[in-house]
Motif scaffolding. Structure first.
Motif, PDB file in Angstrom:
ATOM      1  N   ASP A  76      37.112  17.563  10.201  1.00  0.00           N
ATOM      2  CA  ASP A  76      37.141  18.089   8.840  1.00  0.00           C
ATOM      3  C   ASP A  76      37.605  19.538   8.906  1.00  0.00           C
ATOM      4  OD1 ASP A  76      36.764  18.910   6.320  1.00  0.00           O
ATOM      5  OD2 ASP A  76      34.553  18.745   6.347  1.00  0.00           O
ATOM      6  N   TYR A  77      38.825  19.795   8.388  1.00  0.00           N
ATOM      7  CA  TYR A  77      39.391  21.148   8.478  1.00  0.00           C
ATOM      8  C   TYR A  77      39.182  21.944   7.196  1.00  0.00           C
ATOM      9  CZ  TYR A  77      41.781  19.212  12.524  1.00  0.00           C
ATOM     10  OH  TYR A  77      42.052  18.631  13.715  1.00  0.00           O
ATOM     11  N   SER A  78      38.386  21.435   6.282  1.00  0.00           N
ATOM     12  CA  SER A  78      38.364  22.055   4.951  1.00  0.00           C
ATOM     13  C   SER A  78      37.876  23.501   4.974  1.00  0.00           C
ATOM     14  CB  SER A  78      37.508  21.214   4.004  1.00  0.00           C
ATOM     15  OG  SER A  78      36.248  20.990   4.605  1.00  0.00           O
ATOM     16  N   ASP A  79      37.105  23.899   6.007  1.00  0.00           N
ATOM     17  CA  ASP A  79      36.604  25.269   6.027  1.00  0.00           C
ATOM     18  C   ASP A  79      37.437  26.195   6.896  1.00  0.00           C
ATOM     19  OD1 ASP A  79      34.652  24.842   4.245  1.00  0.00           O
ATOM     20  OD2 ASP A  79      33.075  24.427   5.727  1.00  0.00           O
ATOM     21  N   SER A 124      31.180  21.050  11.289  1.00  0.00           N
ATOM     22  CA  SER A 124      32.127  20.075  11.813  1.00  0.00           C
ATOM     23  C   SER A 124      31.361  18.832  12.225  1.00  0.00           C
ATOM     24  CB  SER A 124      32.869  20.654  13.022  1.00  0.00           C
ATOM     25  OG  SER A 124      33.533  19.607  13.698  1.00  0.00           O
ATOM     26  N   ALA A 125      31.945  17.693  11.870  1.00  0.00           N
ATOM     27  CA  ALA A 125      31.250  16.439  12.142  1.00  0.00           C
ATOM     28  C   ALA A 125      31.343  16.063  13.611  1.00  0.00           C
ATOM     29  CB  ALA A 125      31.820  15.327  11.271  1.00  0.00           C
TER      30      ALA A 125
END
Ligand SMILES: Nc1ncnc2c1ncn2[C@@H]1O[C@H](COP(=O)(O)OP(=O)(O)O)[C@@H](O)[C@H]1O
Ligand SMILES: [Mg+2]
Lengths: 359, 264
Positions: free
Chosen positions: A49-52, A23-24
């Motif tokens: 960033d929710y991609s994971d 997470s950034a």
């Protein structure tokens, strides 16, 4: 934003034992999400960033409540069926596969298959006649349906069986001359079986004709036009272009008819024809175990109908090719998908990925 | 447009057609030379579709006749009478005349490839493998080789119409009839279909096109035919018809359908 954040918080907490996704914004997504849930109006932070993140399907608690209530009802009915001694399940079991009952069942299946097949073939011809440009063919077809749909099947049956009384002999020859190619006594030609098949077939044909005609009418006129413009011959136009499309409209009603016919064959008991229902009647007249024996017949009818329904499902699916953008999943595929997704929610990410593949 | 074409000479002579009491075609005569491109324009209800449909005998003319390369369509001469052909012979004639419809009329239960191979196999008795090979070439030509196994409902309108064009081409027709091929399409899909037709216009096949796309008509036509009320009011080259229409009816029609910015 706040509800989304809450969801993320939940899923993040569930996945706590796992290594934290990159997470950034924050050193740990759990902490970051929990913080935003606690203070939804906090000042803007860099987009996360929710991609994971793991996806959690929406829950439907009322669906589960309904399911439980219906399940309770089903259990109650089953319990009463199983425990009320008056159903005499022992007697049912004894007769269910008895030789005479099985023979009756085979007769029922035979009658259904023969008169169903002949009825639909004749119905197809009648439907084409009804749609033809010839006024004679049209009126003959119309009159046929009119007569056979307005006469009680019982009357038709008895009439065929007693044809010998009306016409002693049946012969084939040249009308208005004495030339006869063959001649038989009507009573030898019209057995119980012949009367039963004749009655059921003609009656079935009258109804199927209308079903098939309806199906054909439901196909867009442009289809015939396009086929004609391409030089495709008339017979091929009907069988390759129109009929497969008409089948979508025909099938549900046609299966209704066939299932009706399975039970409708029981009417041939008036001819003392030993199909399933007549056989069962003969037995209970002897043993006086009326209810259990009716149950035997019923269970067989249910079994046949169930098998037919499965056939119906897959045949309809076959003919819906091209009519729907994508074929729906079969119940089997659906069940697999259901278990795969619902199992995945409670277990690990590997399962979730597998569920995606199945989808 | 093409120079080498030798087949597909269409001669329509004084064709009349009535529905019920109303005369829809009032004696129409039109000649399209081999490889020519005729674009028919005119208000709705003027009889354009009916005229196209008489060319492949989907509609039987009440009077007059049509010949293709000198051969009567739908009839044969016996003595001094014209006898209507049997269905079988009419079907055979139709394989020389491809038709593309406004609503595509693709067979929805067959894949794009099956739509294209059906007629060559059953009407021309071509061998299946050969028909399939040719169909794939045609689908490639209309830019849809990779959608060969899709059903029509899985395709966009423009793609469906392109499959329909491939289907018509599969019979190697002398003549192609287009009845408003882009009228059922969303505006952004119109050009992909027109581009395919443009390419055909240079191929030597005779084209007769009914359309409301005036810009396209100007580009592609050798002859523009203006129809109104069952008659051909005026015909000529696109320059003549669009720039200097002689008839007031033609002028009034163009003033309605062509936006002011349109110039020749
Ligand atoms: N099959 C039919 N029966 C009766 N009237 C028809 C039929 N086909 C077309 N018409 C009539 O003929 C006229 C011309 O129709 P059409 O050729 O479709 O015109 P267009 O294609 O130029 O719009 C219209 O008035 C239409 O209503
Ligand atoms: Mg039209």
């Amino acid at each position: 934003m706040s509800s989304a954040a809450t969801t993320v918080a939940q899923s993040a907490q569930q996945s706590a034992p796992e290594p934290a996704p990159a997470s950034a914004a924050a050193e740990s997504p759990t902490a970051a999400a929990a913080q935003s849930a606690a203070a939804p109006d906090a000042v803007a932070r860099p987009a996360a960033d929710y991609s994971d993140y793991k996806l959690v399907p929406a829950r439907h608690p009322w669906r589960w409540v309904g399911t439980v209530l219906v399940a309770l009802g089903v259990v109650a009915v089953a319990w009463s069926l199983a425990t009320n001694p008056r159903w005499e399940w022992g007697v049912v079991a004894k007769w269910f596969t008895a030789q005479s009952v099985v023979n009756g069942l085979l007769e029922t299946l035979k009658l259904t298959a023969i008169s169903g097949a002949l009825g639909f073939i004749l119905g197809f011809i009648l439907a084409l006649m009804r749609l033809s440009a010839s006024p004679l063919l049209l009126s003959v077809s119309w009159t046929f349906s009119w007569i056979f749909r307005s006469t009680p099947l019982l009357v038709q049956m008895l009439l065929w069986y007693n044809l010998g009384y009306l016409y002693e002999k049946i012969s084939l020859g040249i009308p208005f001359t004495d030339i006869r190619f063959f001649e038989v006594q009507t009573t030898t030609l019209i057995s119980q079986f012949a009367a039963a098949v004749l009655g059921l077939t003609l009656n079935q044909a009258a109804y199927s004709a209308e079903i098939i005609r309806g199906g054909i009418l439901s196909v867009d006129q442009g289809q015939l036009e396009a086929a004609a413009a391409l030089g495709i011959p008339a017979w091929r136009r009907s069988t390759r272009i129109v009929l497969p499309q008409a089948m979508r409209a025909i099938l549900p009603t046609a299966f209704n008819e066939i299932i009706g016919l399975v039970k409708g064959t029981s009417i041939v008991y008036v001819l003392a024809y030993s199909e399933l229902f007549y056989t069962v009647q003969v037995i209970y007249n002897r043993t006086q175990q009326v209810l259990p024996l009716l149950l035997v017949a019923t269970l067989w009818y249910v079994a046949i109908t169930s098998v037919l329904s499965v056939f119906q499902y897959y045949i309809e699916r076959h003919y819906s090719k091209g009519a729907v953008r994508n074929l729906p999943l079969t119940p089997l595929q659906k069940a697999r998908k259901f278990f795969a997704t619902h199992a995945a929610v409670n277990f690990d990410r590997v399962n979730l990925d597998r569920a995606k593949d199945i989808r | 447009m093409s120079t080498a074409a030798t087949r597909g000479h269409v001669e329509i002579t004084n064709v009349r057609k009535s529905f019920g009491g109303t005369e829809v075609l009032k004696g129409v005569s039109l000649t399209v030379p081999p490889g020519g491109v005729a674009v028919i324009v005119g208000p709705s209800g003027s009889g354009k579709s009916t005229l196209l449909r008489t060319i492949n005998h989907l509609e039987k003319a009440d009077g007059g006749y049509i010949t293709i390369d000198g051969q009567l369509v739908g009839y044969q001469v016996r003595g001094n009478k014209l006898h209507e052909l049997r269905e079988k012979d009419i079907l055979k004639q139709r394989t020389d005349i491809g038709m593309v419809f406004q609503n595509f009329n693709l067979f929805p239960h067959l894949t794009a490839l099956e739509n294209v191979t059906e007629a060559p196999v059953v009407a021309l008795h071509r061998n299946k493998a050969e028909a399939r090979k040719r169909a794939l070439e045609l689908l490639d030509r209309v830019g849809l080789k990779d959608r060969a196994d899709a059903y029509p409902r899985q395709l966009s309108g423009g793609q469906q119409q392109r499959v329909a064009i491939a289907r018509a081409l599969a019979l190697d027709p002398k003549i192609l009839l287009f009845d408003e091929p882009t009228s059922a399409l969303d505006p952004e899909l119109v050009n992909e279909v027109l581009d395919v037709i443009r390419e055909l216009a240079t191929s030597g096949t005779t084209l007769i096109i009914v359309t409301h796309e005036m810009g396209f008509a100007r580009d592609v036509a050798d002859t523009v035919v203006f129809m109104d009320d069952g008659q051909i009011v005026e015909q000529g080259s696109p320059q003549e018809i669009f720039a200097n229409p002689r008839e007031p009816r033609t002028r009034s029609f163009f003033s309605k359908v062509i936006e002011p910015a349109f110039n020749i």
